[in-house]
Scaffold this active site. Sequence first.
Site, PDB file in Angstrom:
ATOM      1  N   SER A 238       0.848  -1.199   0.000  1.00  0.00           N
ATOM      2  CA  SER A 238       0.000   0.000   0.000  1.00  0.00           C
ATOM      3  C   SER A 238       0.879   1.243   0.000  1.00  0.00           C
ATOM      4  CB  SER A 238      -0.889   0.007   1.237  1.00  0.00           C
ATOM      5  OG  SER A 238      -0.087   0.243   2.386  1.00  0.00           O
ATOM      6  N   LYS A 239       0.235   2.393  -0.028  1.00  0.00           N
ATOM      7  CA  LYS A 239       0.944   3.688  -0.010  1.00  0.00           C
ATOM      8  C   LYS A 239       1.909   3.779   1.161  1.00  0.00           C
ATOM      9  CE  LYS A 239      -1.600   6.421  -2.942  1.00  0.00           C
ATOM     10  NZ  LYS A 239      -1.010   7.279  -3.920  1.00  0.00           N
ATOM     11  N   ARG A 240       1.462   3.212   2.248  1.00  0.00           N
ATOM     12  CA  ARG A 240       2.251   3.195   3.484  1.00  0.00           C
ATOM     13  C   ARG A 240       3.664   2.640   3.241  1.00  0.00           C
ATOM     14  NH1 ARG A 240       1.913  -0.850   7.078  1.00  0.00           N
ATOM     15  NH2 ARG A 240       0.359  -1.881   5.781  1.00  0.00           N
ATOM     16  N   HIS A 241       3.799   1.730   2.281  1.00  0.00           N
ATOM     17  CA  HIS A 241       5.107   1.124   1.993  1.00  0.00           C
ATOM     18  C   HIS A 241       5.887   1.914   0.951  1.00  0.00           C
ATOM     19  CE1 HIS A 241       2.584  -2.394   3.273  1.00  0.00           C
ATOM     20  NE2 HIS A 241       3.648  -2.596   4.014  1.00  0.00           N
ATOM     21  N   GLY A 242       5.383   3.100   0.605  1.00  0.00           N
ATOM     22  CA  GLY A 242       6.066   3.872  -0.443  1.00  0.00           C
ATOM     23  C   GLY A 242       5.626   3.453  -1.830  1.00  0.00           C
TER      24      GLY A 242
END
Length: 469
Positions: A238-242
């Site tokens: 997800s976005k959280r992982h870049g």
Amino acid sequence: MGNVVTRFAPSPTGHLHLGGARTAVFSWLLARHFGGKFFLRIEDTDLLRSRQEYTDSILASMRWLGLDWDGEPVYQTQRADLYNSYVDRLLASGHAYWCSCSPEEVEAMREEARQKGLKPRYNGHCRELGLGPGPGRCVRLKAPQSGKIVFDDLVKGRIAVDASELDDMVLRRADGMPTYNMAVVVDDHEMGVTHVLRGDDHVSNTPRQILIYEALGLPVPVFGHVPMILGKDRQKLSKRHGARAVIEYEQEGLLPQALVSYLARLGWSHGNQELFSQEELIKYFDGTHLNPASAAFDFDKLDWANAQFMRALPLLELAREVAPFVKAEGLIGDDARPEDLVPLCAMFRERASNLRELAQAFRPLLVKADGLEYVPKDADRHFTDAGKRHLGELAEIFRRLPDFDAGAIEAALNAYVADNGYKFKEVAPPVRTALMGFMGGSHLNEIMAFLGLSETLARFERAKTYCGS
Ligand code: GLU
Ligand code: ZN
């Protein structure tokens, strides 16, 4: 292998994301490796979620990545008649039948199976009834009720499913629209696809699709189901992982060849090699060495890969790539030539990991002396009386130089330090801060040669009048 044909079949319900891009890279590479064809199919049958702007965006990302496709993209929404002609063939050959069961009746059959501890399924009620078409009727495949469906997956190895696990799937809905699996089989056959590489979220569709191929008497392609890309913590990416859409990496200033190399490595290997040019990928990628385990997306590694590609690029090419970013920063006009950015690329490319950072690193050297921003800490520290005296004396020396080029500047600077018994580390900081606005940048002589004499002197002048932050 002759005549390898692959395809990428995105659903235009969002921008191209990393997982899709990697599937596209693999499919494209397989075709290019074997000198075959690579086609695009837009799976736009979800009318509520599909949008033309996403199709456009996906195609733009494909072009940016350099994944060129053969022919025109095929749109599933334009092919309902074609799919139905195949359904008709199956009806005619007795491999399919009309079913009049209502959704409620089918749900009741499923519930009954659940009650018995079996897989929920349609019970074959209409299989032998010989019904014809009629309102509310769908068409179902007369699937084999025993035996195994077996295929050798390029990634996962041999997969076998008991036919008894699958019920008589719907091929054409009561509203006349073909179902997803039906459409995919017809498309892959019509497009001549020999190798289907796709995400392993589709692996459960494959035995069903094989049954349709077999019922139609068509050759079954080779399948390869690529595992999901996960985050570093092994959770769904997800976005959280870049993780971002491909288009966002483009906007950030990644080089497409770096992203392609990184994605290819994510789930495929060739010895220990980490970075691959496009030519190398095409040469080495033959559909083997695909990793059945999920790969983890590592943003730092992508960043690193990009920095490596930026360093390896011929300077003029790098200048061409960075020019739009320099324009976007408002540092050069539309008429600026990439050639003029070559010295800046040479000075700063080791210090940036993407094109946007690189463009931003140019800022101190592309603004005028009075537009240069000082980092107060550095200015306060180095624009002392002694620092200002150095700037004044160097200005005199530079003014008298016959040529203001990097070699002459370096010689003059060294002579100034040596002849006066100064230390370089007392002379260089005020010069650097006057030129860059802070204690960073590249070789002083190269910076000054780039700026030219009058801009260099203007910066010295301004620093000399600095009176604290
Ligand atoms: N449209 C599907 C997806 O985006 C691809 C299905 C396939 O490749 O067969 O996941
Ligand atoms: Zn029925």
